[in-house]
Write a protein that holds these residues in place. Structure first.
Motif, PDB file in Angstrom:
ATOM      1  N   LYS A  77       0.862  -1.181   0.000  1.00  0.00           N
ATOM      2  CA  LYS A  77       0.000   0.000   0.000  1.00  0.00           C
ATOM      3  C   LYS A  77       0.902   1.236   0.000  1.00  0.00           C
ATOM      4  O   LYS A  77       2.021   1.186   0.501  1.00  0.00           O
ATOM      5  CB  LYS A  77      -0.875   0.051   1.252  1.00  0.00           C
ATOM      6  CG  LYS A  77      -1.846  -1.069   1.394  1.00  0.00           C
ATOM      7  CD  LYS A  77      -2.632  -0.893   2.690  1.00  0.00           C
ATOM      8  CE  LYS A  77      -3.009  -2.255   3.233  1.00  0.00           C
ATOM      9  NZ  LYS A  77      -3.370  -2.222   4.626  1.00  0.00           N
ATOM     10  N   THR A  78       0.394   2.308  -0.534  1.00  0.00           N
ATOM     11  CA  THR A  78       1.145   3.564  -0.503  1.00  0.00           C
ATOM     12  C   THR A  78       0.364   4.564   0.344  1.00  0.00           C
ATOM     13  O   THR A  78      -0.245   5.497  -0.152  1.00  0.00           O
ATOM     14  CB  THR A  78       1.391   4.101  -1.924  1.00  0.00           C
ATOM     15  OG1 THR A  78       0.146   4.198  -2.607  1.00  0.00           O
ATOM     16  CG2 THR A  78       2.342   3.202  -2.691  1.00  0.00           C
ATOM     17  N   THR A  79       0.407   4.320   1.646  1.00  0.00           N
ATOM     18  CA  THR A  79      -0.250   5.200   2.603  1.00  0.00           C
ATOM     19  C   THR A  79       0.811   5.838   3.488  1.00  0.00           C
ATOM     20  O   THR A  79       1.906   5.277   3.664  1.00  0.00           O
ATOM     21  CB  THR A  79      -1.239   4.421   3.485  1.00  0.00           C
ATOM     22  OG1 THR A  79      -0.502   3.455   4.258  1.00  0.00           O
ATOM     23  CG2 THR A  79      -2.293   3.701   2.642  1.00  0.00           C
ATOM     24  N   PRO A  80       0.517   6.982   4.069  1.00  0.00           N
ATOM     25  CA  PRO A  80       1.501   7.628   4.945  1.00  0.00           C
ATOM     26  C   PRO A  80       1.996   6.721   6.068  1.00  0.00           C
ATOM     27  O   PRO A  80       3.180   6.719   6.394  1.00  0.00           O
ATOM     28  CB  PRO A  80       0.747   8.840   5.497  1.00  0.00           C
ATOM     29  CG  PRO A  80      -0.251   9.171   4.432  1.00  0.00           C
ATOM     30  CD  PRO A  80      -0.668   7.836   3.872  1.00  0.00           C
ATOM     31  N   ASP A  81       1.105   5.918   6.635  1.00  0.00           N
ATOM     32  CA  ASP A  81       1.493   5.015   7.716  1.00  0.00           C
ATOM     33  C   ASP A  81       2.518   3.981   7.241  1.00  0.00           C
ATOM     34  O   ASP A  81       3.531   3.738   7.903  1.00  0.00           O
ATOM     35  CB  ASP A  81       0.255   4.306   8.284  1.00  0.00           C
ATOM     36  CG  ASP A  81       0.621   3.292   9.352  1.00  0.00           C
ATOM     37  OD1 ASP A  81       1.251   3.705  10.354  1.00  0.00           O
ATOM     38  OD2 ASP A  81       0.289   2.098   9.182  1.00  0.00           O
ATOM     39  N   ILE A  82       2.258   3.371   6.100  1.00  0.00           N
ATOM     40  CA  ILE A  82       3.194   2.369   5.556  1.00  0.00           C
ATOM     41  C   ILE A  82       4.527   3.031   5.217  1.00  0.00           C
ATOM     42  O   ILE A  82       5.593   2.483   5.513  1.00  0.00           O
ATOM     43  CB  ILE A  82       2.592   1.662   4.322  1.00  0.00           C
ATOM     44  CG1 ILE A  82       1.395   0.818   4.726  1.00  0.00           C
ATOM     45  CG2 ILE A  82       3.635   0.817   3.608  1.00  0.00           C
ATOM     46  CD1 ILE A  82       1.725  -0.380   5.595  1.00  0.00           C
ATOM     47  N   PHE A  83       4.497   4.201   4.585  1.00  0.00           N
ATOM     48  CA  PHE A  83       5.737   4.918   4.263  1.00  0.00           C
ATOM     49  C   PHE A  83       6.544   5.192   5.529  1.00  0.00           C
ATOM     50  O   PHE A  83       7.755   4.972   5.566  1.00  0.00           O
ATOM     51  CB  PHE A  83       5.444   6.244   3.557  1.00  0.00           C
ATOM     52  CG  PHE A  83       4.943   6.111   2.142  1.00  0.00           C
ATOM     53  CD1 PHE A  83       5.344   5.072   1.319  1.00  0.00           C
ATOM     54  CD2 PHE A  83       4.075   7.052   1.635  1.00  0.00           C
ATOM     55  CE1 PHE A  83       4.892   4.960   0.014  1.00  0.00           C
ATOM     56  CE2 PHE A  83       3.607   6.951   0.318  1.00  0.00           C
ATOM     57  CZ  PHE A  83       4.015   5.907  -0.483  1.00  0.00           C
ATOM     58  N   GLU A  84       5.891   5.664   6.573  1.00  0.00           N
ATOM     59  CA  GLU A  84       6.590   5.981   7.831  1.00  0.00           C
ATOM     60  C   GLU A  84       7.175   4.732   8.471  1.00  0.00           C
ATOM     61  O   GLU A  84       8.313   4.754   8.944  1.00  0.00           O
ATOM     62  CB  GLU A  84       5.636   6.681   8.794  1.00  0.00           C
ATOM     63  CG  GLU A  84       5.298   8.100   8.390  1.00  0.00           C
ATOM     64  CD  GLU A  84       4.215   8.727   9.255  1.00  0.00           C
ATOM     65  OE1 GLU A  84       4.047   8.293  10.423  1.00  0.00           O
ATOM     66  OE2 GLU A  84       3.539   9.649   8.767  1.00  0.00           O
ATOM     67  N   ARG A  85       6.402   3.649   8.502  1.00  0.00           N
ATOM     68  CA  ARG A  85       6.892   2.405   9.105  1.00  0.00           C
ATOM     69  C   ARG A  85       8.062   1.830   8.322  1.00  0.00           C
ATOM     70  O   ARG A  85       9.049   1.366   8.901  1.00  0.00           O
ATOM     71  CB  ARG A  85       5.749   1.396   9.229  1.00  0.00           C
ATOM     72  CG  ARG A  85       4.739   1.803  10.299  1.00  0.00           C
ATOM     73  CD  ARG A  85       3.539   0.880  10.425  1.00  0.00           C
ATOM     74  NE  ARG A  85       3.914  -0.523  10.452  1.00  0.00           N
ATOM     75  CZ  ARG A  85       3.277  -1.467   9.753  1.00  0.00           C
ATOM     76  NH1 ARG A  85       2.243  -1.180   8.998  1.00  0.00           N
ATOM     77  NH2 ARG A  85       3.667  -2.721   9.832  1.00  0.00           N
ATOM     78  N   PHE A  86       7.957   1.852   6.984  1.00  0.00           N
ATOM     79  CA  PHE A  86       9.050   1.353   6.147  1.00  0.00           C
ATOM     80  C   PHE A  86      10.297   2.196   6.375  1.00  0.00           C
ATOM     81  O   PHE A  86      11.393   1.664   6.592  1.00  0.00           O
ATOM     82  CB  PHE A  86       8.652   1.379   4.669  1.00  0.00           C
ATOM     83  CG  PHE A  86       9.760   0.947   3.755  1.00  0.00           C
ATOM     84  CD1 PHE A  86       9.966  -0.398   3.487  1.00  0.00           C
ATOM     85  CD2 PHE A  86      10.614   1.870   3.171  1.00  0.00           C
ATOM     86  CE1 PHE A  86      10.997  -0.821   2.658  1.00  0.00           C
ATOM     87  CE2 PHE A  86      11.646   1.469   2.340  1.00  0.00           C
ATOM     88  CZ  PHE A  86      11.838   0.123   2.086  1.00  0.00           C
TER      89      PHE A  86
END
Length: 154
Positions: A77-86
């Motif tokens: 997914k390209t969501t802010p949460d996934i970006f931050e966690r990655f």
């Protein structure tokens, strides 16, 4: 920073990129300023964050890190949460030299350096594929480093 570096600042930065251990006296002579004026410019450039730090350039081959690998990483997914966690997880991986979010057919480009292909295989399985959101990777092992330079064109 209030202003762009002027011609003298760029001259100082150019010398420092190539010779980070140069003394202030020698640097001043090279750029045509007094040591005091050069020291003041250096302090200002550091305070403004133009000079981000100093360090030694190491030969990775002599340190047993001979394999350079670039990896395309796609997330589920390209969501802010996934970006931050990655991003938080990749910052903790010492094998990762650089990681860039990119526009295009994948989400991140990762630059890593390891000892050899078995070490990369371990890194891929134990680190990269376990990062949050990772669904697919494409690996590009470097066969020859044609140019490896961190000196900015001033």
């Amino acid at each position: 920073m209030t202003d762009q570096p002027d011609r003298l600042d760029r001259s100082i930065l150019g010398v420092l990129q190539r010779e980070g251990r140069i003394s202030t006296v020698d640097l001043a002579e090279r750029v045509g300023l007094s040591p005091t004026a050069t020291g003041e410019r250096l302090r200002r450039l550091q305070k403004e964050g133009v000079i981000a730090g100093f360090g030694a350039r190491l030969d990775p081959h002599r340190l047993g890190l001979g394999l350079l690998v670039f990896v395309e990483v796609s997330l589920d997914k390209t969501t802010p949460d996934i970006f931050e966690r990655f991003a938080a997880a990749v910052r903790r991986a010492p094998e990762v030299l650089e990681c860039h979010m990119v526009a295009g057919g994948f989400d991140y480009l990762v630059k890593t350096r390891v000892a050899d292909m078995p070490a990369y295989r371990r890194f891929l399985g134990e680190v990269l594929l376990s990062l949050p959101g990772v669904t697919e990777t494409r690996t590009y092992a470097v066969m020859e480093e044609v140019k490896s330079d961190s000196i900015l064109p001033l």
